[in-house]
Design an enzyme around this catalytic site. Structure first.
Site, PDB file in Angstrom:
ATOM      1  N   GLU A 113      65.011  23.417  -6.986  1.00  0.00           N
ATOM      2  CA  GLU A 113      65.651  22.362  -7.773  1.00  0.00           C
ATOM      3  C   GLU A 113      66.868  22.887  -8.530  1.00  0.00           C
ATOM      4  OE1 GLU A 113      62.434  19.039  -8.845  1.00  0.00           O
ATOM      5  OE2 GLU A 113      61.906  21.003  -9.654  1.00  0.00           O
ATOM      6  N   GLU A 133      55.333  22.227  -5.052  1.00  0.00           N
ATOM      7  CA  GLU A 133      54.564  21.678  -6.177  1.00  0.00           C
ATOM      8  C   GLU A 133      53.257  21.012  -5.767  1.00  0.00           C
ATOM      9  OE1 GLU A 133      58.730  22.067  -7.762  1.00  0.00           O
ATOM     10  OE2 GLU A 133      57.785  21.550  -5.856  1.00  0.00           O
TER      11      GLU A 133
END
Length: 259
Positions: A113, A133
């Protein structure tokens, strides 16, 4: 001439209008805790505040970009989110100066990210991206679900987000996520060469180009991130999210409850 400054977790170096920001927690694979996030936010503020700095580079020490969120710190109640600026003080910040990610080794979870929050990516062969995640009962709310499908084909992005599978740099380059692919150990050098080619141009023109290109999507990204926050808030606050962090810290398989 260059000058190195910074905190133990983040170092900065100036090179003729180029500002290199280095995450320096190799013992934790450059995972981001609260203190590191605040230091990165301060470094980016310095980049944007100075007219003599034309291009920024974000990289990691020890042959690793970043393993993302420091899950051990998260399990202990620490957060790598900076108010109004997102993960690592970068993912939701409106950075006016062009920023290049120089990626070696892992850029996983929040590491991916952070790279997605940069304008360009240079990566070494053998480097690995990945939104992992889901393995830990959480989701990538700091740009992974919004920006990744804009950078690579949606169906491939969705597969990566749902499986948590790794994305090798070689494939990332073929998909258009990576601007330049280098030999191992050469990502920063290639990023500096790219930054130098940018920095030779007129500063006002550089700023205007980035502003026009980014504002084309910035407001859409901001709205999308705010909309997704309502969807993912219950996930991040769930028992499964806490279990995922504990399982990681305890080096065991998680036991999901779906709540």
């Amino acid at each position: 001439m260059s000058e190195a400054t910074g905190t133990p977790a983040v170092h900065t170096e100036e090179r003729d209008g180029i500002f290199v920001i280095t995450i320096d927690r190799p013992q934790a694979r450059n995972a981001i805790d609260g203190a590191t996030a605040r230091a990165l936010a301060a470094a980016v503020d310095q980049l944007d505040a100075r007219d003599d700095l034309v291009v920024g580079i974000l990289t990691g020490a020890g042959g690793v970009f970043s393993a993302g969120m420091d899950l051990k710190a998260f399990a202990a109640g620490d957060t790598p989110i900076v108010s109004g600026r997102g993960f690592a003080g970068i993912t939701r910040a409106q950075i006016k100066t062009p920023l290049i990610a120089a990626v070696e080794g892992f850029a996983l979870g929040g590491g991916t990210e952070m790279a997605l929050a940069c304008d360009m990516i240079v990566a070494a062969r053998g480097a690995t991206f990945g939104q992992t995640e889901v393995h830990y009962g959480i989701v990538p709310p700091e740009g992974g679900m919004v920006r990744l499908p804009e950078r690579i084909p949606r169906n491939i992005a969705l597969e990566l987000l749902l499986t948590g599978d790794p994305l090798p740099a070689e494939r990332a380059e073929r998909l258009g996520l990576v601007n330049h692919l280098t030999e191992p150990g050469q990502a920063l050098e290639q990023a500096l060469e790219l930054a130098d080619r940018i920095a030779r141009n007129a500063p006002l023109a550089i700023t205007a180009v980035k502003r026009v290109v980014n504002e084309r999507t910035a407001f859409r990204d901001e709205d999308a991130l705010l909309d997704q926050d309502q969807i993912v808030a219950p996930v991040l606050a769930s028992l499964d999210a806490r279990e995922g962090a504990r399982a990681f810290a305890e080096k065991r398989q998680p036991h999901w409850q779906g709540r």
